[in-house]
Design a protein around this motif. Sequence first.
Motif, PDB file in Angstrom:
ATOM      1  N   TYR A 137     -21.905  -6.733  18.354  1.00 23.06           N
ATOM      2  CA  TYR A 137     -22.565  -5.745  19.215  1.00 23.06           C
ATOM      3  C   TYR A 137     -22.763  -4.422  18.484  1.00 23.06           C
ATOM      4  O   TYR A 137     -23.809  -3.768  18.605  1.00 23.06           O
ATOM      5  N   LYS A 160     -29.255  -8.319  19.819  1.00 27.36           N
ATOM      6  CA  LYS A 160     -29.177  -9.741  19.535  1.00 27.36           C
ATOM      7  C   LYS A 160     -28.517  -9.953  18.191  1.00 27.36           C
ATOM      8  O   LYS A 160     -28.335  -9.023  17.420  1.00 27.36           O
ATOM      9  N   TYR A 173     -24.365  -9.268  26.402  1.00 30.52           N
ATOM     10  CA  TYR A 173     -24.602 -10.709  26.351  1.00 30.52           C
ATOM     11  C   TYR A 173     -24.181 -11.313  27.683  1.00 30.52           C
ATOM     12  O   TYR A 173     -23.075 -11.859  27.812  1.00 30.52           O
ATOM     13  N   GLN A 216     -24.890 -13.956  29.058  1.00 28.33           N
ATOM     14  CA  GLN A 216     -24.614 -15.386  29.023  1.00 28.33           C
ATOM     15  C   GLN A 216     -23.171 -15.671  28.608  1.00 28.33           C
ATOM     16  O   GLN A 216     -22.672 -16.785  28.775  1.00 28.33           O
ATOM     17  N   ILE A 267     -24.199 -16.359  21.424  1.00 28.51           N
ATOM     18  CA  ILE A 267     -24.932 -15.102  21.294  1.00 28.51           C
ATOM     19  C   ILE A 267     -26.398 -15.341  20.974  1.00 28.51           C
ATOM     20  O   ILE A 267     -27.268 -14.558  21.369  1.00 28.51           O
ATOM     21  N   LYS A 296     -30.433 -14.772  27.107  1.00 33.14           N
ATOM     22  CA  LYS A 296     -29.470 -14.109  27.981  1.00 33.14           C
ATOM     23  C   LYS A 296     -29.471 -14.681  29.397  1.00 33.14           C
ATOM     24  O   LYS A 296     -28.510 -14.501  30.133  1.00 33.14           O
TER      25      LYS A 296
END
Length: 567
Positions: A236, A242, A300, A302, A330, A334
Amino acid sequence: MSQASITSLFIPSGKSYPLQHSHYAQASSSKTTHTRKRSEAEDAPPADSTPLKRPRISASSRLQSAAPLAERLRPRLLEEFVGQPHLTEPGSLLRSHLDRGATGSIIFWGPPGCGKTTLARLLAKRTDAVFKELSATDSGIADVRAVVEEAKSLLALTGRRTILFLDEVHRFNKAQQDIFLPFLEAGHLQLIGATTENPSFRLTSALLSRCRVFILERLSDADITKIVTQAVQRVYEDDPVKLPSPLPTPSPNDPHASDADDSFSDVPSSQPDFDEPLTLPEPTSTQGTTTSATDPFAAYPQFTPKVLSTIVALSTGDARTALSLVELVISTPKDSDEAKLLAALRRSVATAYDRGGDSHYDMISALHKSVRGSQGSAALYWLARMLTAGEDPLYIARRMVVCASEDIGLADNHALPLAMSTYQACQVIGMPECRINLAHLVSYLSEAPKSTRAYAGYNRAEEAAKLDPSIPVPLAIRNAPTGLMKELGYARGYRYNPDYAHPVTNDYMPIQFRGDEFLRKEGDMSGKIWDEEALREWEFRENGGQNWSGRPATDGRDGSDTAESTH
């Protein structure tokens, strides 16, 4: 008349003089060019608005960016190492050697992804030694000799030691392992070997005597959670949107493109101790593109708590596997569906079971001991673990044939025939149906009464037989197929038991062992251990807190009259 006028008299009209006229033309052109440049410089925009040049990306940066996430995020300091506190915390044996500036030659033995390679690199950095790395899978004696010669020269010139890290050291055969002996003995080289196999079986005793073996444990769930959390935090920080592409291609107009060389430098990948496992922060809703710097998981969505727990479970203590799964998560959209993402993660991980490694023998040992302990549920669990991992069912059946005689033995004479029938069923039917036959056998053997009288009796007889292999057979029980043998006394005095209406005896044992009893009588407890603490634990855990029915009636809590007491 001027010089120009005189010159014009000798030059035909419409033609140019090649020398002097060219000189004058160049001078005029040069003057005009300088004037135009000054004009363009005055009209040009400020320097800060000039387009930036495309930054140069080094070859090492490209190689690093192409490496997997687990490789890019290795820790650079020993303090960043996660796990293995018995080796890395202050006061530990390895840390004490490091504080003194020397480690000696070491063998790291542990499962994959527990930090063997990372720890070796950090040790070399901590001791200021030159670090050379080879893998036994693609290296040989010539490669080792080259490193040794370089190490000797460097030691003689600068005094710096060289550490050779040899991954998969167990892949070297005995002759290849012997190449290290003289150099380790002379101190020209320090060896750090990494292996997932038991060094006692795979390394020579000569090499082991010159190295210290340190065991690295499988990482705990708390360790994996910390590694994953720190990895997401690092990703991050490098890119809050991303995961960067493997090969960076900076935009010419990006003023920060030159920072690409610094992406993914390091993060802990397998080890500092902490008391409580880190938990995944709950995803928080954000407005626009702003994300809290203290909550990298919010970038993130997800990466849900369930995804984190699944990664921890699937990694089974392997930091490399965990970071590979992090990279997969990652890189997904998302808005990915959680159920589909979890299914994809499970399919992406292969079962960690080596049919020729330690886990192969550890699990069959667990199965056998569970049957011996009459723990049917545990026995079925280890059976299922082995079969689902791809173990050969015939291998399990063979072990159960042995178990039927070793542990059940004379207590249930049906155990061995059932075991042999199961072995034949596995041969004829095969997987997956023969798993049912194996479950039948394992359950039966677990619940059957146990007796080791035959097995223990043979062990006592074998010990006696090895004392003197030359002891002759008593004459009375020798074979006498010829008249000469009978004249020599063979079988003389032998009493054929079926001829008698009552029991008779013969000299069946050599005189040295007459009176010895190798096969003990049923119920004979001589030599057995009475452990009151172990019995009470069994009564509490397995017998509902009730006293064992086999406790002596004279004293409900003392079995010293029937067996050797142990407290």
